[in-house]
Scaffold this motif. Structure first.
Motif, PDB file in Angstrom:
ATOM      1  N   GLU A   1       0.840  -1.210   0.000  1.00  0.00           N
ATOM      2  CA  GLU A   1       0.000   0.000   0.000  1.00  0.00           C
ATOM      3  C   GLU A   1       0.870   1.253   0.000  1.00  0.00           C
ATOM      4  O   GLU A   1       0.584   2.214  -0.726  1.00  0.00           O
ATOM      5  CB  GLU A   1      -0.898   0.044   1.237  1.00  0.00           C
TER       6      GLU A   1
ATOM      7  N   ASP B   1       2.608   1.649  -3.434  1.00  0.00           N
ATOM      8  CA  ASP B   1       1.644   2.061  -4.460  1.00  0.00           C
ATOM      9  C   ASP B   1       1.223   3.511  -4.275  1.00  0.00           C
ATOM     10  O   ASP B   1       1.128   4.263  -5.254  1.00  0.00           O
ATOM     11  CB  ASP B   1       0.429   1.137  -4.460  1.00  0.00           C
ATOM     12  N   ARG B   2       0.991   3.917  -3.050  1.00  0.00           N
ATOM     13  CA  ARG B   2       0.603   5.315  -2.808  1.00  0.00           C
ATOM     14  C   ARG B   2       1.751   6.253  -3.159  1.00  0.00           C
ATOM     15  O   ARG B   2       1.531   7.323  -3.736  1.00  0.00           O
ATOM     16  CB  ARG B   2       0.172   5.514  -1.343  1.00  0.00           C
TER      17      ARG B   2
ATOM     18  N   TYR C   1       4.095   5.903  -5.478  1.00  0.00           N
ATOM     19  CA  TYR C   1       4.173   6.096  -6.932  1.00  0.00           C
ATOM     20  C   TYR C   1       2.923   6.765  -7.497  1.00  0.00           C
ATOM     21  O   TYR C   1       3.015   7.523  -8.470  1.00  0.00           O
ATOM     22  CB  TYR C   1       4.498   4.787  -7.645  1.00  0.00           C
ATOM     23  N   ASP C   2       1.776   6.528  -6.889  1.00  0.00           N
ATOM     24  CA  ASP C   2       0.571   7.242  -7.317  1.00  0.00           C
ATOM     25  C   ASP C   2       0.738   8.745  -7.098  1.00  0.00           C
ATOM     26  O   ASP C   2       0.414   9.550  -7.976  1.00  0.00           O
ATOM     27  CB  ASP C   2      -0.660   6.751  -6.553  1.00  0.00           C
TER      28      ASP C   2
ATOM     29  N   GLU D   1       2.914  10.440  -9.619  1.00  0.00           N
ATOM     30  CA  GLU D   1       2.247  10.698 -10.901  1.00  0.00           C
ATOM     31  C   GLU D   1       1.179  11.792 -10.802  1.00  0.00           C
ATOM     32  O   GLU D   1       0.932  12.499 -11.774  1.00  0.00           O
ATOM     33  CB  GLU D   1       1.608   9.416 -11.433  1.00  0.00           C
ATOM     34  N   LEU D   2       0.575  11.929  -9.640  1.00  0.00           N
ATOM     35  CA  LEU D   2      -0.556  12.845  -9.493  1.00  0.00           C
ATOM     36  C   LEU D   2      -0.187  14.271  -9.094  1.00  0.00           C
ATOM     37  O   LEU D   2      -0.877  15.213  -9.497  1.00  0.00           O
ATOM     38  CB  LEU D   2      -1.530  12.295  -8.436  1.00  0.00           C
TER      39      LEU D   2
ATOM     40  N   ARG E   1       9.313  12.482 -11.006  1.00  0.00           N
ATOM     41  CA  ARG E   1       8.651  11.546 -11.932  1.00  0.00           C
ATOM     42  C   ARG E   1       9.455  11.391 -13.205  1.00  0.00           C
ATOM     43  O   ARG E   1       9.601  10.294 -13.751  1.00  0.00           O
ATOM     44  CB  ARG E   1       7.228  12.040 -12.246  1.00  0.00           C
TER      45      ARG E   1
ATOM     46  N   THR F   1       6.615   3.674 -17.260  1.00  0.00           N
ATOM     47  CA  THR F   1       5.638   2.987 -16.414  1.00  0.00           C
ATOM     48  C   THR F   1       6.336   2.535 -15.131  1.00  0.00           C
ATOM     49  O   THR F   1       7.545   2.315 -15.104  1.00  0.00           O
ATOM     50  CB  THR F   1       5.012   1.761 -17.111  1.00  0.00           C
TER      51      THR F   1
ATOM     52  N   ARG G   1       7.673  -0.326  -9.058  1.00  0.00           N
ATOM     53  CA  ARG G   1       6.862  -0.579  -7.852  1.00  0.00           C
ATOM     54  C   ARG G   1       7.293  -1.886  -7.181  1.00  0.00           C
ATOM     55  O   ARG G   1       7.453  -1.938  -5.962  1.00  0.00           O
ATOM     56  CB  ARG G   1       5.376  -0.656  -8.200  1.00  0.00           C
TER      57      ARG G   1
END
Length: 136
Positions: free
Chosen positions: A26, A29-30, A32-33, A36-37, A45, A51, A56
């Motif tokens: 978790e 993933d958060r 790398y999210d 990107e965001l 980034r 990708t 990850r």
């Protein structure tokens, strides 16, 4: 972060405090999210591949071991040699700071306890600082 060779069997590891593999995944993933965001991580980034699929997994495998859990990374790739693996990338203090800030946000977003976040933040900062390889 954890020296498994001298670990007291009664000592609770950071891996266990985080919540094991599910929670480490978790967190990764958060992380790398967010990269990107969030516009503040645009430069960070840009240093990564198009990708994050393999990226990850590699961070997840590494963090499991670094936090005192299973040696997934070492079993696949051998010793992490973090500094050597990061030498191809020009990393300055601003890059280090973005990485640490992104990880701090991810730790908060996945709701790690504050005391654990503080401890991990310090360790992440020390490790990330060692990756710097260009002048500011």
């Amino acid at each position: 972060m954890t020296d498994m060779s001298s670990k007291d069997p009664q000592q609770i590891t950071a891996f266990e405090l985080v919540g094991g593999e599910v929670r480490v995944r978790e967190l990764v993933d958060r992380f790398y999210d967010l990269m990107e965001l969030e516009a503040e991580f645009t430069a960070l980034r840009a240093m990564h591949p198009p990708t994050f699929d393999e990226t990850r997994d590699k961070l997840f495998w590494f963090l499991c071991s670094w936090l005192g859990g299973p040696d997934h990374y070492v079993n696949r790739f051998g010793h992490p040699r973090l500094r050597a693996r990061h030498l191809p990338y020009a990393i300055a203090s601003t890059d280090r700071d973005q990485w640490v800030r992104c990880m701090a946000m991810a730790m908060e977003d996945v709701d790690l306890p504050e005391g654990l976040r503080v401890r991990l933040h310090h360790s992440f900062l020390e490790t990330a600082d060692c990756m710097r390889n260009r002048p500011d």
